[in-house]
Design an enzyme around this catalytic site. Structure first.
Site, PDB file in Angstrom:
ATOM      1  CG  MET A  22      -1.867  -1.219   1.209  1.00  0.00           C
ATOM      2  SD  MET A  22      -3.398  -0.945   2.096  1.00  0.00           S
ATOM      3  CE  MET A  22      -2.794  -0.545   3.699  1.00  0.00           C
ATOM      4  N   GLY A  23       2.124   1.080  -0.448  1.00  0.00           N
ATOM      5  CA  GLY A  23       3.025   2.226  -0.489  1.00  0.00           C
ATOM      6  C   GLY A  23       3.602   2.534   0.877  1.00  0.00           C
ATOM      7  CG  HIS A  26       8.756   0.362   6.042  1.00  0.00           C
ATOM      8  ND1 HIS A  26       9.028  -0.997   6.112  1.00  0.00           N
ATOM      9  CD2 HIS A  26       7.452   0.494   6.380  1.00  0.00           C
ATOM     10  CE1 HIS A  26       7.942  -1.634   6.507  1.00  0.00           C
ATOM     11  NE2 HIS A  26       6.957  -0.761   6.657  1.00  0.00           N
ATOM     12  CG  HIS A  29       7.115  -2.100   2.141  1.00  0.00           C
ATOM     13  ND1 HIS A  29       7.035  -1.020   2.982  1.00  0.00           N
ATOM     14  CD2 HIS A  29       5.884  -2.664   2.123  1.00  0.00           C
ATOM     15  CE1 HIS A  29       5.808  -0.915   3.468  1.00  0.00           C
ATOM     16  NE2 HIS A  29       5.090  -1.904   2.952  1.00  0.00           N
ATOM     17  CE  LYS A 139       4.607  -3.946  10.637  1.00  0.00           C
ATOM     18  NZ  LYS A 139       3.193  -3.788  11.024  1.00  0.00           N
ATOM     19  CB  SER A 176       3.465   2.838   6.825  1.00  0.00           C
ATOM     20  OG  SER A 176       2.364   2.040   7.162  1.00  0.00           O
ATOM     21  NE  ARG A 177      -1.941   1.901  11.222  1.00  0.00           N
ATOM     22  CZ  ARG A 177      -2.302   0.980  10.354  1.00  0.00           C
ATOM     23  NH1 ARG A 177      -1.528  -0.046  10.129  1.00  0.00           N
ATOM     24  NH2 ARG A 177      -3.455   1.067   9.715  1.00  0.00           N
TER      25      ARG A 177
HETATM   26  O1  PAF Z   1       0.092  -5.525   3.870  1.00  0.00           O
HETATM   27  C1  PAF Z   1      -0.381  -4.651   3.113  1.00  0.00           C
HETATM   28  O2  PAF Z   1       0.233  -3.630   2.828  1.00  0.00           O
HETATM   29  C2  PAF Z   1      -1.784  -4.846   2.550  1.00  0.00           C
HETATM   30  O3  PAF Z   1      -2.609  -5.470   3.461  1.00  0.00           O
HETATM   31  C3  PAF Z   1      -1.789  -5.598   1.202  1.00  0.00           C
HETATM   32  C4  PAF Z   1      -1.267  -7.008   1.361  1.00  0.00           C
HETATM   33  C5  PAF Z   1      -0.943  -4.821   0.199  1.00  0.00           C
HETATM   34  C6  PAF Z   1      -3.208  -5.670   0.654  1.00  0.00           C
HETATM   35  O4  PAF Z   1      -3.749  -4.412   0.418  1.00  0.00           O
END
Ligand code: PAF
Length: 254
Positions: A22-23, A26, A29, A139, A176-177
């Protein structure tokens, strides 16, 4: 790296690794993207803030969005295609078919509708991208468990990889939080990884974690099965920020 917004513009071939995101990318990812890069001919990352998985509108509105920054991080990690559709592209007018993933532990109970949104968007992404492998972070342990079950129950031909948590030097799991925490809240939040580490070596991991949370009130502390592995997972609120974390108790995540 090519940025694609339309489903019809995705012309993919070869063995594909998909990293759904979801962008707000960090290093957690980046670990997923690197794992995908080592195993696949083509790496596709999706960038879509999925409205269907937010149970709180304020959380959706506050979600950080910076496509330029995310695209630079994805490109540097070796992504070939960044799929960044609009909400209308994935949920066109009249959209009405949802995946009900069933029981989803404390995380599911704390966030009604969340895993229905996650399972639905992941199934759509699997159908659109047709990956050989898809990568999720440890996580989000309950999410990984839900996706593994979705793949098994619906006979999907995709291997789900679960990549270990990446932590900051002080032990806080990257999220991201985390950017929403004040310095004081961040110091309080460290009780979460510390309590889980203490719980992991105790005879009763759940009770020991609860006892070590140093005043943080948990939404839940529980054991989550992911494939053959068991993790000790917890969610807490620090101020208005909800944080989740877990540690591996037994088995292996792969
Ligand atoms: O973990 C996430 O960022 C979201 O839940 C995902 C897997 C991209 C689905 O929207």
């Amino acid at each position: 790296m090519k940025i694609v917004r339309g489903i019809g513009e995705l012309q993919l071939s070869g063995e594909i690794g998909l990293v759904p995101t979801m962008g707000a990318l960090h290093d957690g990812h980046v670990a997923l993207l690197r794992a995908a890069r080592t195993e696949n001919e083509l790496v596709v990352a999706s960038l879509f803030v999925n409205p269907a998985q937010f149970d709180e509108q304020a959380d959706l509105a506050a979600y950080p969005r910076d496509e330029e920054r995310d695209a630079a991080i994805a490109a540097a990690a070796g992504v070939d295609v960044l799929f960044a559709p609009s909400a209308e592209e994935l949920y066109p007018a009249g959209f009405a078919t949802w995946v009900d993933p069933g029981e989803a532990g404390g995380e599911g109970a704390s966030r009604p509708g969340h895993f229905r949104g996650v399972a639905t968007v992941c199934l759509k992404l699997f159908n659109i991208v047709r990956p050989r492998r898809a990568y999720f972070g440890q996580k989000d342990a309950q999410q990984a468990a839900v996706i593994r079950r979705l793949v098994r129950d619906l006979n999907l031909d995709v291997a789900i990889r679960v990549v270990p948590i990446v932590r900051d030097a002080d032990g806080l799991a990257l999220s991201s939080r985390n950017g929403r925490l004040s310095a004081e809240e961040r110091a309080q939040a460290l009780a979460l990884p510390r309590a889980l580490a203490e719980g992991a070596s105790a005879a009763d991991p759940v009770a020991a974690t609860r006892a070590a949370l140093n005043g943080l009130a948990p939404d839940y502390v529980e054991l989550v099965e992911i494939g053959g592995a068991t993790v000790l997972a917890a969610a807490v609120r620090v101020g208005s920020t909800r944080l989740i974390d877990n540690v591996l108790l037994k088995g292996e995540l792969s």
